[in-house]
Design a protein around this motif. Structure first.
Motif, short mmCIF file in Angstrom:
data_model
loop_
_atom_site.label_atom_id
_atom_site.label_comp_id
_atom_site.label_asym_id
_atom_site.label_seq_id
_atom_site.Cartn_x
_atom_site.Cartn_y
_atom_site.Cartn_z
N ASN A 183 -0.25 -8.81 -5.89
CA ASN A 183 -0.24 -8.45 -4.34
C ASN A 183 0.93 -9.45 -4.01
O ASN A 183 1.12 -9.25 -2.42
CB ASN A 183 -1.61 -8.62 -3.75
N TRP A 203 4.02 -9.32 -3.47
CA TRP A 203 5.44 -8.68 -2.63
C TRP A 203 4.79 -8.41 -1.22
O TRP A 203 5.49 -8.70 -0.46
CB TRP A 203 5.64 -7.58 -3.28
N ARG A 204 3.67 -7.62 -1.30
CA ARG A 204 3.05 -7.18 -0.04
C ARG A 204 2.82 -8.32 0.90
O ARG A 204 3.00 -8.05 2.04
CB ARG A 204 1.93 -6.15 -0.37
N HIS A 222 5.73 -9.57 2.26
CA HIS A 222 6.56 -8.69 3.24
C HIS A 222 5.92 -8.78 4.78
O HIS A 222 6.71 -8.46 5.76
CB HIS A 222 6.12 -7.30 2.68
N TRP A 223 4.61 -8.89 4.68
CA TRP A 223 3.94 -8.90 5.94
C TRP A 223 3.76 -10.14 6.49
O TRP A 223 4.09 -10.38 7.69
CB TRP A 223 2.53 -8.32 5.86
N LYS A 272 7.25 -11.17 8.44
CA LYS A 272 7.63 -10.45 9.68
C LYS A 272 7.89 -11.25 10.74
O LYS A 272 6.95 -12.08 10.82
CB LYS A 272 6.84 -9.18 9.78
#
Length: 347
Positions: free
Chosen positions: A245, A247-248, A251-252, A255
């Protein structure tokens, strides 16, 4: 003493001291729901957990396991809500395990148990266990259950600022902390709770990695590794699923709206490449191991069995068939463990 042939080094391998039989029996019906609670005087694996030098060692010899790092089975001191009892439980277990390891140090080493009711207690026992008893790391079974008065029990997680003195001590000692799962406390098994109504997902298949992965994410994101960059943490079961998990999660977490307010300097992948290692304990998945090597790096991946909850025979049969290059297989199978835990073995 005869020279031991090189083999695998397994580092999430459970034991139980005789004093622990009573508290271990409390989880018997969680491990095996078919057991009559009124007759659950022993856990299904009690005999195997109590054994170190007979059946366990014979299986190691037969299947090519060179060395095991042993640890008190979960939940250990983390399952004891009374501070004084938890502190004594850990100290007694450490004394017992050190004496057992001393009988055959060429084949066994130990993890320290500590009470995490507060950072000071944990730091004192960690220093004693490492510096006086010769332990190679510290085993923490997820959160600490604490007595809140009456019949009320709370939980403590180690991302809280109050645990910084513990993490500072770990950094000074230079030994890894292994974060291991545990069954839920009693209040989370009552009707109307998320596990009380869904007991089929308890344990290693689902609940263990759901609960412990949250704790690992919390420690990463709280800035523990920013304040104590030398701390090394190990997570079994292919990192409790977190590498798949990352990468996700990054990714968030990266931000702008998150990055501006997050407590940690870096994202999750950074800490998995600098502060966290994973093992194959109880997750004999070749494709998953290869993914982890690619995702977080070869140096961060280690072999483990999870004995006796998984068998030496199954783990070693899988490992012998894993199609990694020889240098990678040696790194995962033994060299990374020797380096990380500073084991007294030849590379």
């Amino acid at each position: 003493m005869a020279k031991v042939p090189k083999g695998t080094i397994a580092i999430e391998e459970a034991v139980l001291n005789p004093d622990g039989v009573s508290w271990m029996a409390e989880s018997a019906t969680l491990f095996n729901p078919g057991v009559d609670p009124s007759k659950a005087s022993n856990h299904g694996h009690t005999a195997l957990l109590l054994d170190i030098h007979e059946s366990r060692l014979a299986k190691m010899d037969a299947h090519g396991v060179e060395y095991m790092l042993l640890s008190l089975t979960s939940p250990g001191a983390q399952g004891e809500p009374n501070r004084d009892k938890a502190r004594k439980l850990a100290a007694d277990a450490n004394d017992w395990l050190a004496a057992e390891v001393a009988k055959n140090p060429a084949r066994f080493g130990g993890f320290a148990s500590v009470s995490m009711h507060n950072a000071e207690d944990a730091a004192v026992e960690a220093r004693r266990a490492v510096r006086e008893l010769g332990m190679y790391g510290i085993m923490l079974n997820d959160y600490q259950v604490v007595d809140q008065g009456g019949d009320s029990e709370g939980k403590k997680y180690y991302d809280a600022a109050e645990y910084d003195p513990f993490w500072k001590t770990v950094e000074e000692l230079g030994v890894p902390v292994y974060l291991h799962p545990r069954y839920p406390q009693a209040r989370d098994l009552q009707a109307g709770t998320r596990y009380g109504d869904r007991k089929q997902i308890l344990g290693a298949a689902v609940q263990f990695h759901l609960d412990l992965s949250m704790h690992i994410y919390a420690i990463c994101s709280a800035g523990v590794f920013d304040r104590h960059p030398g701390v090394q943490v190990v997570a079994g079961h292919l990192g409790e699923g977190i590498p798949f998990n990352l990468w996700r999660a990054d990714h968030w977490y990266n931000k702008p709206v998150k990055k501006a307010t997050r407590p940690s300097k870096e994202d999750y992948s950074y800490y998995f490449k600098h502060n966290i290692s994973i093992t194959t304990s109880g997750d004999f998945n070749t494709a998953g191991l290869k993914f982890c090597i690619n995702e977080i790096g070869l140096d961060r991946c280690l072999y483990s069995i999870d004995y006796p909850y998984d068998t030496i025979e199954e783990a070693q049969a899988w490992w012998k068939g894993v199609d990694l290059p020889d240098d990678q297989k040696d790194a995962v199978g033994r060299a990374n463990a020797i380096r990380l835990f500073k084991l007294p073995l030849n590379p």
